[in-house]
Design an enzyme around this catalytic site. Structure first.
Site, PDB file in Angstrom:
ATOM      1  N   SER A  63       0.975  -1.218   0.004  1.00  0.00           N
ATOM      2  CA  SER A  63      -0.011  -0.054  -0.049  1.00  0.00           C
ATOM      3  C   SER A  63       0.802   1.303  -0.086  1.00  0.00           C
ATOM      4  O   SER A  63       0.221   2.236  -0.138  1.00  0.00           O
ATOM      5  CB  SER A  63      -0.652  -0.165   1.246  1.00  0.00           C
ATOM      6  OG  SER A  63      -1.945  -0.616   1.052  1.00  0.00           O
ATOM      7  N   LYS A  66       0.277   3.183  -2.842  1.00  0.00           N
ATOM      8  CA  LYS A  66      -0.857   4.250  -2.927  1.00  0.00           C
ATOM      9  C   LYS A  66      -0.599   5.788  -2.935  1.00  0.00           C
ATOM     10  O   LYS A  66      -1.158   6.502  -3.257  1.00  0.00           O
ATOM     11  CB  LYS A  66      -1.704   3.741  -1.991  1.00  0.00           C
ATOM     12  CG  LYS A  66      -2.423   2.241  -2.301  1.00  0.00           C
ATOM     13  CD  LYS A  66      -3.224   1.736  -1.158  1.00  0.00           C
ATOM     14  CE  LYS A  66      -3.871   0.579  -1.265  1.00  0.00           C
ATOM     15  NZ  LYS A  66      -4.417  -0.051  -0.072  1.00  0.00           N
ATOM     16  N   TYR A 188      -3.909  -2.078 -10.435  1.00  0.00           N
ATOM     17  CA  TYR A 188      -3.663  -2.207  -8.671  1.00  0.00           C
ATOM     18  C   TYR A 188      -2.848  -3.255  -8.113  1.00  0.00           C
ATOM     19  O   TYR A 188      -2.009  -2.906  -7.360  1.00  0.00           O
ATOM     20  CB  TYR A 188      -5.133  -2.154  -8.185  1.00  0.00           C
ATOM     21  CG  TYR A 188      -5.161  -2.283  -6.660  1.00  0.00           C
ATOM     22  CD1 TYR A 188      -5.151  -0.994  -5.953  1.00  0.00           C
ATOM     23  CD2 TYR A 188      -5.449  -3.453  -6.092  1.00  0.00           C
ATOM     24  CE1 TYR A 188      -5.055  -0.974  -4.578  1.00  0.00           C
ATOM     25  CE2 TYR A 188      -5.395  -3.469  -4.524  1.00  0.00           C
ATOM     26  CZ  TYR A 188      -5.475  -2.330  -3.950  1.00  0.00           C
ATOM     27  OH  TYR A 188      -5.342  -2.391  -2.392  1.00  0.00           O
ATOM     28  N   TYR A 240      -3.944   2.748   8.198  1.00  0.00           N
ATOM     29  CA  TYR A 240      -5.005   2.012   8.411  1.00  0.00           C
ATOM     30  C   TYR A 240      -5.906   2.636   9.661  1.00  0.00           C
ATOM     31  O   TYR A 240      -6.070   3.958   9.744  1.00  0.00           O
ATOM     32  CB  TYR A 240      -4.948   0.536   8.895  1.00  0.00           C
ATOM     33  CG  TYR A 240      -3.864   0.009   7.621  1.00  0.00           C
ATOM     34  CD1 TYR A 240      -4.355   0.017   6.371  1.00  0.00           C
ATOM     35  CD2 TYR A 240      -2.536  -0.395   8.168  1.00  0.00           C
ATOM     36  CE1 TYR A 240      -3.424  -0.522   5.375  1.00  0.00           C
ATOM     37  CE2 TYR A 240      -1.555  -0.861   7.053  1.00  0.00           C
ATOM     38  CZ  TYR A 240      -2.194  -1.021   5.870  1.00  0.00           C
ATOM     39  OH  TYR A 240      -1.139  -1.586   4.732  1.00  0.00           O
ATOM     40  N   VAL A 258       1.160  -3.658   4.050  1.00  0.00           N
ATOM     41  CA  VAL A 258       1.132  -5.093   4.739  1.00  0.00           C
ATOM     42  C   VAL A 258       2.476  -5.992   4.214  1.00  0.00           C
ATOM     43  O   VAL A 258       2.560  -7.157   4.961  1.00  0.00           O
ATOM     44  CB  VAL A 258      -0.276  -5.880   4.080  1.00  0.00           C
ATOM     45  CG1 VAL A 258      -1.486  -5.410   4.975  1.00  0.00           C
ATOM     46  CG2 VAL A 258      -0.055  -6.144   2.922  1.00  0.00           C
TER      47      VAL A 258
HETATM   48  N1  GLU Z   1      -2.723  -5.132  -1.989  1.00  0.00           N
HETATM   49  C1  GLU Z   1      -3.115  -5.262  -0.626  1.00  0.00           C
HETATM   50  C2  GLU Z   1      -4.495  -5.457  -0.648  1.00  0.00           C
HETATM   51  O1  GLU Z   1      -5.106  -4.740  -1.453  1.00  0.00           O
HETATM   52  C3  GLU Z   1      -2.451  -4.059  -0.081  1.00  0.00           C
HETATM   53  C4  GLU Z   1      -2.613  -3.710   1.263  1.00  0.00           C
HETATM   54  C5  GLU Z   1      -1.928  -2.764   2.032  1.00  0.00           C
HETATM   55  O2  GLU Z   1      -0.901  -3.052   2.090  1.00  0.00           O
HETATM   56  O3  GLU Z   1      -2.828  -2.165   2.857  1.00  0.00           O
HETATM   57  O4  GLU Z   1      -4.983  -5.892   0.118  1.00  0.00           O
END
Ligand code: GLU
Length: 304
Positions: A63, A66, A188, A240, A258
């Site tokens: 993530s 992002k 994604y 999060y 994650v």
């Molecule tokens: N590719 C992971 C998902 O969509 C990213 C999650 C993360 O790192 O927060 O669940």
């Protein structure tokens, strides 16, 4: 400021505490990583680099990517973007379907999965070869060719894509999704499966510590006002539903993934990335968060 000495002290202290967590396994391929790895990479605004432990080992940034995709899209859409995605902390799990329905298809923020899918969808609308262009963009920010997509991680996530697929169809049902679900999910999963080292990741975040100007790309990536807004989003939404706790304990804008990485910035001073795969129950790296907490304690400054 002797950054090298400070991060070495932090590294030793965290190692001696040996706090443990659990490696993410909902993407099965992520569970194959050696859980004992731990690295810290720091870059100051003159481009001096400092590192300790496994700071040059590439890991799955998940993530954290992002932030890069948000910056790409923000640059193109500017404030128009905020009709499709909000800027509020979620206080819910990052892959919550209930929240998306409750919010009528406008995700809480660009860093929860639903919000990141909207960003990736917007990116697919504007960029011809999104995967290549995201990689090239991050390489430019880092000042070197360092991004590699781990195809096993990508395929592993694709094979367990039920929740993200559901989120994408929900967004489509609310007319907040322009492209084919499969195409956007492919992009994604590709950017989540990118691998970089702590050092390269810290380099790619450097412009956010420097009012939007990248010393590695030698150009302004975003305006000073956009850089401030992205940092505000990272501070309030980057961890999060533990963003409040991170602001309380560490006090730096940042983003976790994650894969166990955290990238953060101290505006006008440095950018930093810390990685260790074992996560707490909220999905944040146990050692990375502890390391950043010790770091801001030792520096006696944070954003606050
Ligand atoms: N590719 C992971 C998902 O969509 C990213 C999650 C993360 O790192 O927060 O669940």
């Amino acid at each position: 400021m002797d950054y090298q000495k400070i991060i070495e002290e932090v590294y030793q202290e965290v190692q001696s505490e040996n706090k443990r967590g659990k490696v993410a396994d909902y993407i099965p391929e992520l569970a194959n990583v050696n859980p004992d790895q731990f690295g810290i990479g720091l870059v100051d605004l003159e481009g001096n680099v400092f590192g300790v432990g496994d700071y040059e080992v590439p890991f799955s940034i998940q993530s954290i990517s992002k932030v890069h995709t948000l910056v790409m899209v923000f640059h193109v859409f500017k404030s128009k973007l905020w009709s499709r995605v909000n800027v509020e902390p979620s206080g819910n799990p990052f892959n919550s379907i209930a929240q998306l329905e409750f919010e009528k298809g406008v995700p809480r923020n660009p860093f929860i999965n639903a919000g990141a899918l909207v960003i990736t969808d917007a990116l697919c609308s504007k960029f011809e070869n999104p995967i290549e262009q995201i990689s090239a963009y991050i390489n430019e920010l880092s000042g070197k060719s360092c991004v590699r997509i781990n195809s096993s991680v990508k395929e592993s996530e694709k094979n367990h894509a039920e929740r993200n697929t559901a989120l994408a169809y929900f967004l489509k049902a609310y007319q907040n999704f322009e492209n084919e679900v499969d195409q956007v999910l492919d992009v994604y999963f590709s950017h989540c499966a990118m691998e970089m080292s702590c050092l390269d990741l810290a380099r790619s975040f450097s412009f956010l510590a420097n009012d939007g100007y990248s010393i590695f790309a030698n150009r302004e990536i975003v305006s000073e006002s956009h850089a401030r807004r992205i940092n505000a989003l990272m501070l309030t939404c980057g961890f999060y539903d533990e963003a409040g706790e991170f602001a309380f304990r560490v006090g730096l804008p940042g983003k976790s993934g994650v894969g166990g990485g955290v990238a953060a910035v101290m505006p006008h001073k440095f950018s930093i990335a810390v990685w260790s795969p074992e996560l707490n129950e909220k999905g944040n790296s146990v050692k990375a968060i502890r390391a950043l907490e010790l770091l801001t304690d030792k520096l006696s400054f944070s954003l606050f």
